[in-house]
Structures are given as structure tokens and as C-alpha cells.
Scaffold this active site. Structure first.
Site, PDB file in Angstrom:
ATOM      1  CB  ALA A   1      -0.879  -0.012   1.250  1.00 55.08           C
ATOM      2  NE  ARG A   2      -2.099   5.478  -0.739  1.00 52.70           N
ATOM      3  CZ  ARG A   2      -2.722   6.144  -1.663  1.00 52.70           C
ATOM      4  NH1 ARG A   2      -2.144   7.155  -2.261  1.00 52.70           N
ATOM      5  NH2 ARG A   2      -3.918   5.797  -2.037  1.00 52.70           N
TER       6      ARG A   2
ATOM      7  N   GLY B   1       4.174   3.491  -3.971  1.00 50.79           N
ATOM      8  CA  GLY B   1       4.586   4.229  -5.163  1.00 50.79           C
ATOM      9  C   GLY B   1       4.542   3.376  -6.430  1.00 50.79           C
TER      10      GLY B   1
ATOM     11  N   GLY C   1     -10.509  -0.545 -10.445  1.00 57.33           N
ATOM     12  CA  GLY C   1     -11.097  -0.051  -9.195  1.00 57.33           C
ATOM     13  C   GLY C   1     -12.564   0.315  -9.354  1.00 57.33           C
TER      14      GLY C   1
ATOM     15  CG  HIS D   1      -5.101   7.008  -7.831  1.00 56.55           C
ATOM     16  ND1 HIS D   1      -5.184   5.675  -7.525  1.00 56.55           N
ATOM     17  CD2 HIS D   1      -4.373   7.571  -6.844  1.00 56.55           C
ATOM     18  CE1 HIS D   1      -4.527   5.441  -6.405  1.00 56.55           C
ATOM     19  NE2 HIS D   1      -4.039   6.576  -5.971  1.00 56.55           N
TER      20      HIS D   1
END
Lengths: 171, 171, 171
Positions: B13-14, B16, B38, B52
Site C-alpha cells: 500500500a502506498r 509508489g 477499481g 488518481h
């Protein structure tokens, strides 16, 4: 901007990251300063903190900075010292519990790191490689920490992923 | 079989991973196609998806394919385009919620990838490195995703593990 | 001390670690011995164990050692055999549930490994890279396993982190 003589040890729970970061710090000449972000909320944490402090031994001076880490880095980051920040995850957790502005805190940390005039080693827990947590606060924490790791990793000279007490050089 | 000009960015998660995958895609000549798996079930996801999309900028065309990813890859994987699949974890999650046949879906994905005639970059979340989840559905999801990652990694040209915004080349 | 012809495959759920460890074992000459620590407490585990056993094929002899792994290693670690320990995480979990002394068990394991006179391959789950579990027992397990991984990794010749069916050489 890359901060000279800076490293970042990122690893899982009980991966040996703090020990390796400590050894890295002890390899530099200078007075060893341990910037501790851990807070003891219960007996489990009190024990863990005391055990870690004993393990470090008498060469280390401990500075508690549960939320004021950037200020501590600015104050202590002077020639002749060596800083070990242990750890960023607990700092982020303390900020989240205090409902602090995480983006502003991250900026303050980066600016403190940019001004450091001695070696600095940072430790953090990688927490983003499991199943998405049910808990919204845990998800936010995971996101905050992930972003924090990215900017810190982009700032330091070397980045290590620690697995089973061994390092994978990432940068 | 290895698909030419294909890469797989796997991270937490997160970490990059989406940003790095995007940069990889933008390095190719061709029209950029974002294959978005998503789905917004709540405000948190709606925000994240909108953010995003804004971050990607106007060079990108977005194709929503929450469950019909193999079909989208077949349709869009033509010369002159560059595909970014973001991400496999959400696709798998959508399939699981729809009670779809995961093994059949994985076969369809592999066969779509084998037919692609342009660069393709895939993104996914590594979710298997935490404590075993209490929840049986989460365990099944973790198993499904793990198997999916293995077959995708065996099919693409390059595999990167993304940690703190940096890559470890795995293949 | 490093044990000759020993390797450690550490990875997430469904990362392919057992398969890679098996292939490593099958590359050695010798009778293949599978030291199984898994216990079937429910239908899900019974299925998984049966499937794994069938996947291994007839070249393998299986020895069940849910808690008595050190003793099994000592008994089976003789010239002409090849040992595969699958996996340390389940062994640690069985010990925790039996309220055994983890430090003593770890010592016994290391001493068994030191005496082995044939190739030995160990498999374990990395479980420390997710969010801190709510559950105190899960936290203790995570800590126990993390410490166990460190000492095993320090003892064997080669350590691999397995991601999506691929290996990252860590040592």
C-alpha cells in the site's frame, strides 16, 4: 536533495532492523544519540522500551521525541553526533493519535533532515504488505506511513529492506 | 512464453507502485491507456479514484474494466497503444465478490496477455506478507492473489518489487 | 557457524516458496524427506495438506513433526538424505499453542541444524510486514517468528526472499 551520510532501514516486525541500524550508527565516530519515538501506553510497551534501552548499552544517550521528532533532529543534528531515529512508524502513529497534520509533519521532517550536519540513520516498519485492514484508521495509518516512507527514501543516501536480520540494498 | 515489453510492479500500500508503473508506461511511444479495475463502493474509494485520475493527467485515456480485464486487454492491446493495468488485486477482489471462477479468469488473463501487440505494464498489491487473516474470505483472497501473481510474474519480461517508492528488480 | 548445503526460503502466502524449496531439494542427490509441521485442525487445512502431499509426488517420504522438529532433524539428517522443513511458521504456531518455551525450542533447532550431515532446506512465511495485529497472541507470534527467522537466516548458507514465485537472494 540527498542528505549526506544518511540511511534508512525499513523492515518488518522483529526483522532486526533496529539492531542493524544501531550497528550502522556505531560505525561512525561521534556521540551516539537515540531519538526515541516510542511511548509506553501499557506494560507490553514499557517492557519492550526498557529492554531496547538496556540492549543499546551505555554509549547511547536517549532523547524522547514521540511527536516532536523534527525539532529533536534540528537540535541534535550537530557535528560530532550521530543520530538514530527509531522509529518513523511510531512517530506517525503518535501524530495520527494526536490528530496532527501529517503532510505538514512530513514537510517539517524533510526540512529537519536537510539541515542535519552529522550522520543520521532512520528506522521504520514496513506495514503495507498484508491484507487491507478492516479498520479505517489502520488504512489511513498505512497510507500515511507509505507516503512518509517514499519521501524519506527519496531523501536519504542509502535504503535497506531488512528481512530476517539481513539487508537488501534498495538504494 | 514471455510477453515482449511487459512489466509487473508489485508492492505494498502506498509504495509508489502505480506512479512507477505510470512512468514506465510514459517512457514508451504510443497512446496511453489506463485499464482501471477499481470500483467506487464508498466515498473513500471515490475520492481515491478521482485523485488518481487527476494525477495521471490528460495524456491518459481511462477504460473501466472491474471484472472484464482480459476482454479489455484483448480489445486495447493493439500496436500504437501502451496499456497500464491498475491493478490486479482489485480485479481479483471484484471477481471474488462476484463469485467468479478465479482459475478460469486467470487463464483468460494469461491468454489475453499472450495476444497483446503493444507494451503492457501491470500493477498489483502484495498482500501475503502479514499475519494470516482471521477471515476465511480474506484468506481465500490472499491465496487467489498469490497464485495470480505467480503466473503473471512468470509471463512478463520484468518484475519489480516496489518498496518506499524504489524498485527491487526480481526478474 | 554456517551449516553446509543449507538454504532458507522465506516468503508470503502463496508466493511459491514451498515449490521453489522443493525444486532446490530435488536438485540434490539423495532420498527426499519432507519434514511436515502442518497439523490439520479443520477441513481447510486437511485439504491443503493432502493437496500439497499429492503435489510432491512419490519421490518424497513425509515425516510429521508438528512440535518435535529438532528431534526429527537430528534423526533424519544423515548422509544420503535431503531434508525439507515445511514450514517453520507452523512449527512456531504449534509451539505457541502448546505454550512451549520458544527460546529453548529455537536453541534446540539451531543445535539440530548444526549437527545435520546432509542438505537441509527450510521454508517459512514472512508474517511481519503488515499492520500490527490487534490480537496480543498474534503480536507475540509475529515477534517469535521474526526472532526465529533471524537466527535461522544467520545459520544457513543461502537465504531467499520469495515474491510472486521468484527469488531475491538475500544471503
Amino acid at each position: 536533495m540527498t542528505v549526506k551520510d544518511s540511511s534508512f532501514f525499513l523492515g518488518g516486525a522483529r526483522s532486526g532492523k533496529s539492531r542493524l541500524a544501531q550497528q550502522k550508527a556505531e560505525g561512525y565516530a561521534g556521540a551516539l544519540v537515540y531519538l526515541a519515538t516510542g511511548q509506553a501506553f501499557d506494560a507490553e510497551m514499557t517492557d519492550r522500551i526498557a529492554r531496547h534501552r538496556a540492549d543499546r548499552g551505555p554509549r547511547w544517550r536517549t532523547v524522547d521525541c514521540p511527536t516532536d521528532l523534527p525539532q529533536a533532529i534540528m537540535r541534535e543534528g550537530v557535528p560530532g553526533q550521530v543520530l538514530l531515529v527509531d522509529c518513523l512508524t511510531l512517530w506517525a502513529s503518535n501524530l495520527l493519535l494526536a490528530d496532527a497534520d501529517m503532510a505538514a509533519a512530513t514537510e517539517a521532517l524533510l526540512s529537519a533532515l536537510a539541515g542535519v550536519r552529522c550522520p543520521v540513520i532512520l528506522v521504520s516498519n514496513e506495514v503495507g504488505l498484508g491484507i487491507v485492514p478492516d479498520n479505517a484508521l489502520a488504512r489511513r495509518f498505512r497510507d500515511d506511513v507509505g507516503r512518509l516512507h517514499q519521501v524519506v527514501a527519496a531523501t536519504v543516501e542509502s535504503v535497506f529492506l531488512v528481512v530476517a536480520g539481513l539487508t537488501i540494498r534498495v538504494r
